[in-house]
Design an enzyme around this catalytic site. Structure first.
Site, PDB file in Angstrom:
ATOM      1  N   HIS A 279       0.837  -1.213   0.000  1.00 49.55           N
ATOM      2  CA  HIS A 279       0.000   0.000   0.000  1.00 49.55           C
ATOM      3  C   HIS A 279       0.865   1.254   0.000  1.00 49.55           C
ATOM      4  O   HIS A 279       1.823   1.373   0.754  1.00 49.55           O
ATOM      5  CB  HIS A 279      -1.019  -0.004   1.141  1.00 49.55           C
ATOM      6  CG  HIS A 279      -0.469   0.029   2.525  1.00 49.55           C
ATOM      7  ND1 HIS A 279      -0.126   1.203   3.165  1.00 49.55           N
ATOM      8  CD2 HIS A 279      -0.234  -0.960   3.424  1.00 49.55           C
ATOM      9  CE1 HIS A 279       0.294   0.939   4.401  1.00 49.55           C
ATOM     10  NE2 HIS A 279       0.249  -0.372   4.578  1.00 49.55           N
ATOM     11  N   ASP A 291       6.199   0.812   6.672  1.00 51.10           N
ATOM     12  CA  ASP A 291       4.761   0.610   6.510  1.00 51.10           C
ATOM     13  C   ASP A 291       4.171   1.698   5.612  1.00 51.10           C
ATOM     14  O   ASP A 291       3.736   2.729   6.108  1.00 51.10           O
ATOM     15  CB  ASP A 291       4.092   0.629   7.889  1.00 51.10           C
ATOM     16  CG  ASP A 291       2.628   0.275   7.853  1.00 51.10           C
ATOM     17  OD1 ASP A 291       2.196  -0.337   6.867  1.00 51.10           O
ATOM     18  OD2 ASP A 291       1.905   0.615   8.812  1.00 51.10           O
ATOM     19  N   GLU A 325      -4.918   1.932   2.427  1.00 50.65           N
ATOM     20  CA  GLU A 325      -5.030   0.753   3.297  1.00 50.65           C
ATOM     21  C   GLU A 325      -5.173   1.164   4.752  1.00 50.65           C
ATOM     22  O   GLU A 325      -5.912   0.548   5.515  1.00 50.65           O
ATOM     23  CB  GLU A 325      -3.794  -0.142   3.124  1.00 50.65           C
ATOM     24  CG  GLU A 325      -3.865  -1.462   3.890  1.00 50.65           C
ATOM     25  CD  GLU A 325      -3.369  -1.403   5.322  1.00 50.65           C
ATOM     26  OE1 GLU A 325      -3.616  -2.356   6.080  1.00 50.65           O
ATOM     27  OE2 GLU A 325      -2.720  -0.394   5.699  1.00 50.65           O
ATOM     28  N   GLU A 326      -4.472   2.220   5.144  1.00 49.11           N
ATOM     29  CA  GLU A 326      -4.369   2.563   6.563  1.00 49.11           C
ATOM     30  C   GLU A 326      -5.687   2.986   7.189  1.00 49.11           C
ATOM     31  O   GLU A 326      -5.969   2.647   8.332  1.00 49.11           O
ATOM     32  CB  GLU A 326      -3.315   3.672   6.768  1.00 49.11           C
ATOM     33  CG  GLU A 326      -1.881   3.250   6.497  1.00 49.11           C
ATOM     34  CD  GLU A 326      -1.338   2.246   7.504  1.00 49.11           C
ATOM     35  OE1 GLU A 326      -2.095   1.832   8.403  1.00 49.11           O
ATOM     36  OE2 GLU A 326      -0.165   1.880   7.404  1.00 49.11           O
ATOM     37  N   ASP A 353       3.388  -6.337   3.458  1.00 47.00           N
ATOM     38  CA  ASP A 353       2.942  -5.256   4.342  1.00 47.00           C
ATOM     39  C   ASP A 353       3.303  -5.581   5.783  1.00 47.00           C
ATOM     40  O   ASP A 353       2.479  -5.456   6.692  1.00 47.00           O
ATOM     41  CB  ASP A 353       1.432  -5.031   4.194  1.00 47.00           C
ATOM     42  CG  ASP A 353       0.943  -3.825   4.999  1.00 47.00           C
ATOM     43  OD1 ASP A 353       1.781  -2.989   5.392  1.00 47.00           O
ATOM     44  OD2 ASP A 353      -0.271  -3.736   5.252  1.00 47.00           O
ATOM     45  N   HIS A 423       3.560   2.909  12.575  1.00 45.53           N
ATOM     46  CA  HIS A 423       2.665   4.064  12.757  1.00 45.53           C
ATOM     47  C   HIS A 423       3.269   5.158  13.640  1.00 45.53           C
ATOM     48  O   HIS A 423       2.530   5.960  14.228  1.00 45.53           O
ATOM     49  CB  HIS A 423       1.320   3.628  13.362  1.00 45.53           C
ATOM     50  CG  HIS A 423       0.539   2.710  12.495  1.00 45.53           C
ATOM     51  ND1 HIS A 423      -0.651   2.132  12.906  1.00 45.53           N
ATOM     52  CD2 HIS A 423       0.749   2.231  11.239  1.00 45.53           C
ATOM     53  CE1 HIS A 423      -1.122   1.365  11.948  1.00 45.53           C
ATOM     54  NE2 HIS A 423      -0.279   1.398  10.914  1.00 45.53           N
TER      55      HIS A 423
END
Length: 464
Positions: A279, A291, A325-326, A353, A423
């Site tokens: 992503h 990520d 995606e997130e 991912d 994140h």
């Protein structure tokens, strides 16, 4: 005599096939480790563009950059697939402290959770009630929660060797914590970051209010693991402390963005589609290197590695860089929706991912027959220290493609450091090792080669 001769011929054919496969895998790994492109692509994504929050200018820059790079590979086709995505913005940096007595405060690191509403302009200041999970709310009841800030402090379980299992066991408090606490009259929620390490980096992530009316939604923020420990210890000594936080996030109307897709047309079965992807969007605190910048550039390099080593796919091979995606999975759902509308037959999908760390193997969502075939390839990967072949999940973006006959797979790198960065502000380029990233790209390309050459079992049965 005839049986013996036939057996010898079959064994000879098998030995030749194995040798051919070994040579192809070696060519893929050698090319990735001596002439890989993934690291340079990631360098640009991370250091020239940065965090690629869905709907942001940076996300659009990433779309344009990756399309340009795919164009340069001379694929058969490269295109953008439009998709409407949510646009949530963080605004000015968040601020928080707890107050042990009037005028005596201690600052703690927080960040708004993705999708949260803002606090009032003056912030929120209230008493704190600590819980270990959503299930504690019902036990406490409205009398003990109303007018307070709920502090979710269930940590990831360090005894879980699979850090993704540890993550799954407590992420519900981040995703649904605000919606549930709001039902009991809470003013806001503070959630311990999903991180096994003690540090000062708060980790954001998606959250949902479910069907909570807009006017009843309460703000939600993550607190760093060190901050959570300090807050919990202080509460134990002084339950009457006050917590203050202010955040300025906002949900704006949806905007148009794109999945980025590149394709090599299949030479024998062009109507059978295999995809590999990651992503393109990320959170905004770091630059999204692990990520999922890593997964995107690895997937791009899969197609390049197969071209560089002279392999011509039998089936149509696509790289798909999914958007959103997130905080919505809009890109993955749009791709599956369009594929269904066009009646495309997807037989294999592989997603990366889980960070750019050392590859360990794959997890597969497939039939037992297909899994047995895949296990037969395991010894080809052993020289590269790839040993993990398990049935399980694959990837969020390729999940909407699930159907009878398709094999879904996820690259599984070593996960022990992943949630140190996930994140958070420290998900940055310097934390990606070039060799580990390139090994991951080669491992993905090798699986794609084998799956294309031999095909899923069910697909062969249908043809028969």
């Amino acid at each position: 005599m005839k049986k013996t001769l036939l057996l010898c011929l079959l064994m000879g054919t098998f030995a030749f096939s194995q040798t051919e496969d070994e040579k192809q895998l070696k060519a893929i790994y050698d090319t990735a480790l001596t002439n890989g492109k993934a690291y340079d692509w990631l360098n640009h994504l991370s250091n020239q563009i940065g965090g690629r929050l869905s709907g942001s200018v940076e996300a659009q820059q990433a779309v344009e950059y990756t399309k340009g790079q795919l164009d340069s590979l001379n694929l058969d086709r490269v295109w953008l697939q439009p998709v409407m995505v949510p646009k949530w913005v963080r605004g000015a940096p968040e601020f928080a402290y707890f107050e042990t007595k009037p005028g005596l405060t201690t600052n703690v690191p927080i960040c708004a959770l993705g999708g949260s509403v803002a606090t009032p302009d003056v912030g929120i200041k209230a008493s704190v009630i600590e819980v270990q999970g959503i299930e504690d709310l019902e036990k406490l009841g409205r009398d003990k929660i109303e007018g307070k800030i709920v502090f979710y402090n269930r940590p990831m379980d360090p005894t879980q060797i699979s850090t993704f299992s540890a993550y799954s066991s407590c992420v519900d408090q981040r995703y649904s914590g605000a919606a549930e606490a709001g039902k009991y009259g809470a003013l806001g929620v503070i959630v311990r970051s999903m991180n096994l390490r003690l540090d000062d980096f708060p980790h954001t992530g998606s959250m949902s209010y479910g069907d909570t009316p807009v006017n009843d939604r309460i703000p939600a923020a993550a607190i760093s693991t060190k901050g959570a420990e300090l807050l919990s210890t202080t509460l134990a000594l002084n339950p009457d402390i006050k917590f203050y936080f202010k955040q300025n996030c906002k949900q704006l109307p949806d905007v148009e963005s794109y999945n980025v897709i590149g394709e090599i047309r299949g030479s024998e079965y062009p109507n059978e589609v295999m995809i590999v992807g990651g992503h393109l969007d990320s959170w905004d605190l770091g630059d999204g290197s692990h990520d999922d910048g890593a997964g995107c550039v690895q997937s791009m390099d899969v197609l390049r590695l197969l071209k560089e080593t002279g392999y011509k796919p039998k089936r149509t091979l696509r790289v798909v860089l999914f958007m959103n995606e997130e905080n919505g999975l809009r890109g993955g759902r749009k791709y599956a929706e369009v594929a269904k509308q066009k009646n495309e037959k997807h037989v294999f999908a592989l997603e990366s991912d889980a960070g750019g760390f050392t590859p360990r193997g794959f997890s597969f969502d497939c039939s037992e027959e297909d899994f047995e075939q895949i296990l037969g390839w395991k010894e080809l990967f052993e020289p590269y220290l790839i040993h993990l072949f398990v049935k399980g999940g694959s990837g969020a973006d390729i999940g909407p493609l699930k159907d009878e006959g398709i094999v879904l797979a996820g690259l599984r790198p070593d996960s022990q450091r992943y949630f140190d960065h996930h994140h958070a502000e420290n998900d940055t380029f310097e934390h990606v090792n070039q060799r580990e990233l390139e090994l991951g790209a080669a491992t993905m390309a090798s699986l794609v080669y084998l799956m294309d050459k031999y095909g899923p079992v069910l697909t062969k049965k249908i043809k028969g």
